[in-house]
Write a protein that holds these residues in place. Structure first.
Motif, mmCIF file in Angstrom:
data_model
loop_
_atom_site.group_PDB
_atom_site.id
_atom_site.type_symbol
_atom_site.label_atom_id
_atom_site.label_comp_id
_atom_site.label_asym_id
_atom_site.label_seq_id
_atom_site.Cartn_x
_atom_site.Cartn_y
_atom_site.Cartn_z
ATOM 1 N N ASP A 57 -11.673 -3.513 15.978
ATOM 2 C CA ASP A 57 -12.191 -2.109 15.894
ATOM 3 C C ASP A 57 -11.134 -0.864 15.449
ATOM 4 O O ASP A 57 -11.421 -0.085 14.192
ATOM 5 C CB ASP A 57 -13.026 -1.423 17.358
ATOM 6 N N HIS A 58 -9.983 -1.256 15.907
ATOM 7 C CA HIS A 58 -8.729 -0.583 15.700
ATOM 8 C C HIS A 58 -8.411 -0.516 14.046
ATOM 9 O O HIS A 58 -8.059 0.281 13.549
ATOM 10 C CB HIS A 58 -7.662 -0.988 16.559
ATOM 11 N N ILE A 59 -8.475 -2.082 13.567
ATOM 12 C CA ILE A 59 -7.953 -2.331 12.239
ATOM 13 C C ILE A 59 -9.098 -1.640 11.436
ATOM 14 O O ILE A 59 -9.079 -1.307 10.201
ATOM 15 C CB ILE A 59 -7.911 -3.690 12.002
ATOM 16 N N SER A 60 -10.469 -1.605 11.921
ATOM 17 C CA SER A 60 -11.558 -1.226 11.004
ATOM 18 C C SER A 60 -11.432 0.236 10.828
ATOM 19 O O SER A 60 -11.896 0.829 9.534
ATOM 20 C CB SER A 60 -13.051 -1.738 11.707
ATOM 21 N N VAL A 61 -11.115 0.998 11.694
ATOM 22 C CA VAL A 61 -11.109 2.309 11.597
ATOM 23 C C VAL A 61 -9.809 2.793 10.581
ATOM 24 O O VAL A 61 -10.052 3.413 9.851
ATOM 25 C CB VAL A 61 -10.636 3.205 13.057
ATOM 26 N N MET A 101 0.805 -1.060 -0.192
ATOM 27 C CA MET A 101 0.009 0.161 -0.133
ATOM 28 C C MET A 101 0.916 1.156 -0.016
ATOM 29 O O MET A 101 1.954 1.444 0.742
ATOM 30 C CB MET A 101 -0.782 -0.060 1.213
ATOM 31 N N ALA A 102 0.603 2.326 -0.897
ATOM 32 C CA ALA A 102 1.422 3.195 -1.161
ATOM 33 C C ALA A 102 1.636 4.104 0.103
ATOM 34 O O ALA A 102 2.609 4.705 0.290
ATOM 35 C CB ALA A 102 0.934 3.997 -2.195
ATOM 36 N N THR A 103 0.660 4.430 1.008
ATOM 37 C CA THR A 103 0.811 5.126 2.035
ATOM 38 C C THR A 103 0.186 4.601 3.278
ATOM 39 O O THR A 103 -0.572 3.553 3.297
ATOM 40 C CB THR A 103 -0.297 6.609 2.007
ATOM 41 N N THR A 104 0.669 5.012 4.345
ATOM 42 C CA THR A 104 0.232 4.574 5.789
ATOM 43 C C THR A 104 -1.196 5.302 6.253
ATOM 44 O O THR A 104 -1.107 6.481 5.863
ATOM 45 C CB THR A 104 1.416 4.717 6.811
ATOM 46 N N SER A 105 -1.841 4.530 6.734
ATOM 47 C CA SER A 105 -3.317 5.197 7.005
ATOM 48 C C SER A 105 -2.947 6.076 8.237
ATOM 49 O O SER A 105 -3.761 7.106 8.537
ATOM 50 C CB SER A 105 -4.350 4.219 7.630
ATOM 51 N N LEU A 106 -1.688 5.997 8.956
ATOM 52 C CA LEU A 106 -1.461 7.071 9.926
ATOM 53 C C LEU A 106 -1.044 8.355 9.337
ATOM 54 O O LEU A 106 -0.775 9.246 10.122
ATOM 55 C CB LEU A 106 -0.074 6.482 10.646
ATOM 56 N N ALA A 107 -0.859 8.426 7.978
ATOM 57 C CA ALA A 107 -0.493 9.776 7.514
ATOM 58 C C ALA A 107 -1.870 10.824 7.295
ATOM 59 O O ALA A 107 -1.645 11.917 7.324
ATOM 60 C CB ALA A 107 0.028 9.678 6.028
ATOM 61 N N PHE A 148 -8.650 0.814 8.383
ATOM 62 C CA PHE A 148 -9.329 0.434 6.929
ATOM 63 C C PHE A 148 -10.141 1.413 6.324
ATOM 64 O O PHE A 148 -10.100 2.137 5.154
ATOM 65 C CB PHE A 148 -10.224 -0.847 6.969
ATOM 66 N N VAL A 149 -11.046 1.918 7.041
ATOM 67 C CA VAL A 149 -11.791 3.473 6.719
ATOM 68 C C VAL A 149 -11.107 4.345 6.327
ATOM 69 O O VAL A 149 -11.264 4.976 5.210
ATOM 70 C CB VAL A 149 -12.818 3.827 7.775
ATOM 71 N N LEU A 158 -9.280 3.869 3.029
ATOM 72 C CA LEU A 158 -10.143 3.794 1.834
ATOM 73 C C LEU A 158 -10.426 5.310 1.456
ATOM 74 O O LEU A 158 -10.330 5.697 0.309
ATOM 75 C CB LEU A 158 -11.467 3.224 2.288
ATOM 76 N N LYS A 159 -10.340 6.300 2.394
ATOM 77 C CA LYS A 159 -10.428 7.660 2.269
ATOM 78 C C LYS A 159 -9.286 8.204 1.620
ATOM 79 O O LYS A 159 -9.423 8.889 0.603
ATOM 80 C CB LYS A 159 -10.702 8.447 3.429
ATOM 81 N N LEU A 160 -8.196 7.809 1.992
ATOM 82 C CA LEU A 160 -7.084 8.259 1.415
ATOM 83 C C LEU A 160 -6.906 7.683 0.000
ATOM 84 O O LEU A 160 -6.296 8.550 -0.829
ATOM 85 C CB LEU A 160 -5.674 7.633 2.046
ATOM 86 N N ASP A 161 -7.095 6.328 -0.204
ATOM 87 C CA ASP A 161 -6.905 5.770 -1.532
ATOM 88 C C ASP A 161 -7.882 6.676 -2.574
ATOM 89 O O ASP A 161 -7.621 6.707 -3.731
ATOM 90 C CB ASP A 161 -7.540 4.335 -1.440
ATOM 91 N N ALA A 162 -9.151 6.957 -2.070
ATOM 92 C CA ALA A 162 -10.147 7.614 -2.745
ATOM 93 C C ALA A 162 -9.565 9.172 -3.421
ATOM 94 O O ALA A 162 -9.589 9.517 -4.396
ATOM 95 C CB ALA A 162 -11.428 7.893 -2.377
ATOM 96 N N ASN A 163 -8.933 9.541 -2.283
ATOM 97 C CA ASN A 163 -8.363 10.889 -2.856
ATOM 98 C C ASN A 163 -7.316 11.092 -3.667
ATOM 99 O O ASN A 163 -7.052 11.674 -4.691
ATOM 100 C CB ASN A 163 -8.111 11.884 -1.240
#
Length: 214
Positions: free
Chosen positions: A195-199, A156-162, A201-202, A205-210
Motif C-alpha cells: 500500500d505504501h508503494i501504491s500511494v 525519475m526526475a523527482t522524488t514522490s516525497l517532494a 506511485f499515485v 503519477l500526479k507529479l509527472d502529469a504536472n
C-alpha cells in the motif's frame, strides 16, 4: 581523490552520482569530464559507461550518452515489479528479522521525522529505510533484485516525497510497516508495504502529469 573515492570503482561512482541527483535524466555524460571529476582514468570510465548503457541506465542521443529517463509505461512496469518485491521483503522481514533489526527500523522511523520538510534528505533516509527492510528479509537473491529496481528508480526526475504533505504520510506508513514486522504479522507487513508503494506511485503519477503540463 579522497580515500572513499579511491575505494570505489568508476561504475559505483557514476551510479551514486546519478542516484544522488548530480546527473539527472537527460544529462549528457562525457568520458573526459567524468574522469576528471572522479580522478579515475578514462578506460574504467568507458567500461562503466558501457555497463550502465547495457543496464538501460544510460541511453544514446546521437553519438552521446545521456542519463536515461522513464516514460509512463516504463514507470508503471517498474512500480508493478517494485510493489511485489517490496511486499515480499516485508513479509520475509516479519518472519526472519532479528530483534536488533526491528529496533533499527523503529529508530529510523523516529529519526526521520525531523526530515519531513527536507525532501532531498528524506529521500535518502527513505532509501536507507527500505534497504534495511530488504536486508532484514535475509534473502540475498531478493536483495539483489531490489537493488536493480532501486537503481532504475534513480531515473525519475523527482522524488514522490517532494509532493505537498507526502512526507508526513510516508512516515506514518513507515511506522505501520515496522509495527507489522515487529508483531511478526507477515500478511499485514506485506500489505502495509504494498500500500505504501501504491500511494507513492499515485503521488509520482500526479507529479509527472504536472511536469508535463509545465
Amino acid at each position: 581523490m579522497s580515500q572513499a573515492k579511491a575505494n570505489k570503482d568508476a561504475y559505483t561512482l557514476i551510479l551514486e552520482a546519478i542516484d544522488g541527483g548530480l546527473y539527472r535524466p537527460g544529462d549528457r555524460l562525457v568520458e573526459s569530464e567524468l574522469a576528471e571529476r572522479f580522478g579515475v582514468s578514462r578506460t574504467p570510465i568507458r567500461e562503466a559507461l558501457q555497463r550502465l548503457e547495457t543496464q538501460s541506465l544510460l541511453a544514446r542521443d546521437g553519438r552521446s550518452l545521456i542519463v536515461a529517463s522513464l516514460d509512463h509505461n516504463q514507470m508503471a512496469e517498474l512500480y508493478a515489479v517494485r510493489t511485489e518485491l517490496e511486499g515480499l521483503a516485508a513479509r520475509l522481514a516479519a518472519r526472519h528479522a532479528t530483534e536488533e533489526e526491528v529496533q533499527v527500523l523503529r529508530d529510523m522511523v523516529e529519526e526521520d521525522e525531523v526530515l519531513i520538510k527536507d525532501p532531498t534528505a528524506l529521500a535518502r533516509a527513505n532509501r536507507r529505510f527500505h534497504k534495511m527492510i530488504h536486508l532484514a528479509s535475509h534473502n540475498r537473491f531478493l536483495v539483489q533484485q531490489l537493488d536493480l529496481v532501486h537503481r532504475s528508480m534513480a531515473l525519475m526526475a523527482t522524488t514522490s516525497l517532494a509532493a505537498e504533505g507526502r512526507g508526513e504520510v510516508a512516515m506514518s506508513e513507515h511506522a505501520a510497516i515496522v509495527e507489522a514486522i515487529a508483531r511478526r504479522d507477515e500478511d499485514a507487513a506485506y500489505m502495509a508495504l504494498k500500500d505504501h508503494i501504491s500511494v507513492a506511485f499515485v503521488t509520482r503519477l500526479k507529479l509527472d502529469a504536472n511536469q508535463r503540463l509545465d
